[in-house]
Design a protein around this motif. Sequence first.
Motif, mmCIF file in Angstrom:
data_model
loop_
_atom_site.group_PDB
_atom_site.id
_atom_site.type_symbol
_atom_site.label_atom_id
_atom_site.label_comp_id
_atom_site.label_asym_id
_atom_site.label_seq_id
_atom_site.Cartn_x
_atom_site.Cartn_y
_atom_site.Cartn_z
ATOM 1 N N VAL A 48 0.858 -1.183 0.000
ATOM 2 C CA VAL A 48 0.000 0.000 0.000
ATOM 3 C C VAL A 48 0.899 1.240 0.000
ATOM 4 O O VAL A 48 2.004 1.212 0.549
ATOM 5 C CB VAL A 48 -0.949 -0.001 1.223
ATOM 6 N N GLU A 49 0.443 2.306 -0.672
ATOM 7 C CA GLU A 49 1.182 3.572 -0.690
ATOM 8 C C GLU A 49 0.732 4.429 0.481
ATOM 9 O O GLU A 49 -0.470 4.603 0.701
ATOM 10 C CB GLU A 49 0.931 4.336 -1.995
ATOM 11 N N LEU A 50 1.696 4.961 1.225
ATOM 12 C CA LEU A 50 1.413 5.821 2.369
ATOM 13 C C LEU A 50 2.394 6.981 2.395
ATOM 14 O O LEU A 50 3.478 6.906 1.814
ATOM 15 C CB LEU A 50 1.512 5.029 3.675
ATOM 16 N N THR A 51 2.029 8.033 3.113
ATOM 17 C CA THR A 51 2.883 9.212 3.247
ATOM 18 C C THR A 51 3.571 9.202 4.602
ATOM 19 O O THR A 51 2.963 8.846 5.614
ATOM 20 C CB THR A 51 2.037 10.496 3.099
ATOM 21 N N ILE A 52 4.836 9.602 4.611
ATOM 22 C CA ILE A 52 5.586 9.727 5.859
ATOM 23 C C ILE A 52 5.124 11.003 6.555
ATOM 24 O O ILE A 52 5.250 12.101 6.015
ATOM 25 C CB ILE A 52 7.110 9.799 5.600
ATOM 26 N N VAL A 96 8.058 6.166 -3.547
ATOM 27 C CA VAL A 96 7.241 6.436 -4.727
ATOM 28 C C VAL A 96 7.809 7.668 -5.416
ATOM 29 O O VAL A 96 8.077 8.676 -4.771
ATOM 30 C CB VAL A 96 5.762 6.661 -4.348
ATOM 31 N N LYS A 97 8.011 7.580 -6.713
ATOM 32 C CA LYS A 97 8.587 8.721 -7.459
ATOM 33 C C LYS A 97 7.530 9.708 -7.848
ATOM 34 O O LYS A 97 6.422 9.464 -8.024
ATOM 35 C CB LYS A 97 9.332 8.211 -8.680
ATOM 36 N N ILE A 108 5.742 6.435 0.250
ATOM 37 C CA ILE A 108 6.468 5.170 0.177
ATOM 38 C C ILE A 108 5.500 4.027 -0.088
ATOM 39 O O ILE A 108 4.289 4.180 0.052
ATOM 40 C CB ILE A 108 7.251 4.883 1.485
ATOM 41 N N VAL A 109 6.055 2.887 -0.454
ATOM 42 C CA VAL A 109 5.288 1.656 -0.581
ATOM 43 C C VAL A 109 5.641 0.801 0.628
ATOM 44 O O VAL A 109 6.816 0.579 0.928
ATOM 45 C CB VAL A 109 5.609 0.914 -1.893
#
Length: 98
Positions: free
Chosen positions: A41-45, A97-98, A84-85
């Motif tokens: 899953v994609e998440l934000t720091i 994630v770019k 990030i993944v």
Amino acid sequence: EQIAINKSLLGEKSKLLKENMEVNVQFHEDQALTVDLPPSVELTIESTDAVVKKQTASSSYKPAILENGINITVPPFINSGDKIVLDTRTLEYLKKVK
């Protein structure tokens, strides 16, 4: 049809659930037994420590808090606000994630 599922089936991983996320739920006689999340899953720091000079990505990881409140470790080049993944099975950083 909506079905209520107890959060205890997922534990802390329930924080990984997002709207419209497809999950597999195994039932036995109308009772949910397991919930399988997607592999990543994609998440934000949300926040992480600043980079220490001369620290390499292979030398150590630093603590970070994700947008959903989960604490993980990430490579030194990851900054607050980066996407990030995350591996949903191990709760480990996979890639930026770019």
